[in-house]
Design an enzyme around this catalytic site. Structure first.
Site, PDB file in Angstrom:
ATOM      1  N   HIS A 291      33.900  15.108  -3.374  1.00 10.38           N
ATOM      2  CA  HIS A 291      35.001  14.169  -3.588  1.00 10.38           C
ATOM      3  C   HIS A 291      35.525  13.570  -2.271  1.00 10.38           C
ATOM      4  O   HIS A 291      35.363  12.387  -2.036  1.00 10.38           O
ATOM      5  CB  HIS A 291      36.107  14.901  -4.369  1.00 10.38           C
TER       6      HIS A 291
ATOM      7  N   HIS B 108      45.201  11.306   0.892  1.00  7.84           N
ATOM      8  CA  HIS B 108      43.910  11.651   0.283  1.00  7.84           C
ATOM      9  C   HIS B 108      42.953  10.508   0.587  1.00  7.84           C
ATOM     10  O   HIS B 108      43.296   9.341   0.381  1.00  7.84           O
ATOM     11  CB  HIS B 108      44.045  11.831  -1.226  1.00  7.84           C
TER      12      HIS B 108
ATOM     13  N   TYR C 215      37.947  24.148  19.069  1.00  9.07           N
ATOM     14  CA  TYR C 215      39.319  24.679  18.992  1.00  9.07           C
ATOM     15  C   TYR C 215      40.256  23.787  18.183  1.00  9.07           C
ATOM     16  O   TYR C 215      41.285  24.227  17.663  1.00  9.07           O
ATOM     17  CB  TYR C 215      39.871  24.971  20.397  1.00  9.07           C
TER      18      TYR C 215
ATOM     19  N   HIS D 242      38.442   9.428   1.261  1.00 10.79           N
ATOM     20  CA  HIS D 242      37.024   9.785   1.123  1.00 10.79           C
ATOM     21  C   HIS D 242      36.315   9.430   2.442  1.00 10.79           C
ATOM     22  O   HIS D 242      35.464   8.544   2.468  1.00 10.79           O
ATOM     23  CB  HIS D 242      36.372   9.009  -0.031  1.00 10.79           C
TER      24      HIS D 242
ATOM     25  N   GLU E 186      45.500  10.300  -8.811  1.00  9.28           N
ATOM     26  CA  GLU E 186      45.612  11.618  -8.164  1.00  9.28           C
ATOM     27  C   GLU E 186      47.053  12.055  -7.968  1.00  9.28           C
ATOM     28  O   GLU E 186      47.333  12.938  -7.158  1.00  9.28           O
ATOM     29  CB  GLU E 186      44.892  11.602  -6.805  1.00  9.28           C
TER      30      GLU E 186
ATOM     31  N   TYR F 297      53.021  23.200  22.930  1.00 14.88           N
ATOM     32  CA  TYR F 297      52.363  22.035  23.498  1.00 14.88           C
ATOM     33  C   TYR F 297      52.580  20.853  22.571  1.00 14.88           C
ATOM     34  O   TYR F 297      53.481  20.875  21.744  1.00 14.88           O
ATOM     35  CB  TYR F 297      50.873  22.433  23.647  1.00 14.88           C
TER      36      TYR F 297
HETATM   37  P1  13P Z   1      43.492   5.788  -7.295  1.00 15.02           P
HETATM   38  O1  13P Z   1      43.064   4.353  -7.076  1.00 15.02           O
HETATM   39  O2  13P Z   1      43.906   6.024  -8.719  1.00 15.02           O
HETATM   40  O3  13P Z   1      44.524   6.223  -6.307  1.00 15.02           O
HETATM   41  O4  13P Z   1      42.245   6.759  -7.170  1.00 15.02           O
HETATM   42  C1  13P Z   1      41.279   6.803  -6.230  1.00 15.02           C
HETATM   43  C2  13P Z   1      40.822   8.220  -6.006  1.00 15.02           C
HETATM   44  O5  13P Z   1      40.969   8.765  -4.956  1.00 15.02           O
HETATM   45  C3  13P Z   1      40.220   9.031  -7.044  1.00 15.02           C
HETATM   46  O6  13P Z   1      39.898  10.276  -6.468  1.00 15.02           O
END
Ligand code: 13P
Length: 214
Positions: free
Chosen positions: A157, A94, A115, A96, A75, A210
């Site tokens: 994703h 990033h 909020y 999941h 990514e 704040y």
């Molecule tokens: P990587 O191990 O290549 O970082 O990928 C995992 C991933 O998030 C694919 O969306």
């Protein structure tokens, strides 16, 4: 590699482990980048976080070039594009997370149910349209969903959270996952009532005086 570089790389590894320990990611499905020189330091692809050492973190320059034994995260495209397009961002997470990902499977944004939605920068947390992982198309979709926002979902994703620092991006990851959990819990009863745009703007103004600044 100087001591400062080693520490920066170690902080990325620590954040990866923390995101799994916190339950906002699993296995090696997430990746993290931090702005560095004219490019970024980014996690290597498919490497268990517990095995990662500072030298495994990949330096990629602003043109997407890298060297060394480890391949950058699949990514890397959106990580680099976000860091290049957004001078307000120094770290990209990033992951999941289970609730964010469930909402993303439903292709639903997070509306102003609470909020705290305002901590992502506006009155919703958008869900970027689906595109295959690692593609330019996914990067374009993610950047659009992040316009005037610090976080977004990625359909079918997961999610992206950004920050001026890695700690802030990690904090926001947990906040967004909490909101996704609250929203999905409400949806089991009914579609919840929403706060108005005006109220979210009011909250954003109050937060700037704040503890939630940027
Ligand atoms: P990587 O191990 O290549 O970082 O990928 C995992 C991933 O998030 C694919 O969306």
């Amino acid at each position: 590699m100087n001591q400062q570089d080693i520490q920066k790389r170690q902080s990325i590894i620590d954040a990866c482990r923390r995101m799994n320990a916190l339950g906002v990611n699993q296995g090696t499905s997430g990746n993290i980048s931090v702005r560095h020189a004219d490019g970024m330091l980014v996690t290597p692809t498919s490497m268990p976080y517990d095995a990662m050492q500072p030298e495994d973190i990949v330096f990629m320059n602003g043109d997407g070039e890298w060297q060394g034994a480890r391949q950058p995260s699949s990514e890397w495209r959106f990580h680099l594009d976000i860091l290049r397009a957004r001078s307000d961002v120094n770290a990209v997470v990033h992951a999941h997370p289970p609730y964010c990902t469930s909402l993303s499977i439903l292709e639903r944004p997070i509306p102003p149910i609470h909020y705290m939605v305002a901590v992502a920068g506006g009155s919703d947390i958008r869900c970027a349209p689906y595109a295959t992982f690692g593609t330019d198309e996914l990067s374009v979709n993610a950047l659009a969903a992040l316009e005037e926002r610090k976080a977004c979902l990625l359909a079918h994703h997961g999610m992206i959270a950004t920050g001026t620092t890695l700690d802030k991006a990690m904090w926001l990851t947990v906040e967004v996952e909490t909101l996704a959990r609250q929203y999905l819990t409400c949806l089991q009863v009914e579609e919840p009532p929403l706060l108005s745009d005006a109220e979210i703007q009011n909250v954003i103004a109050r937060m700037s005086n704040y503890g939630h600044r940027d």
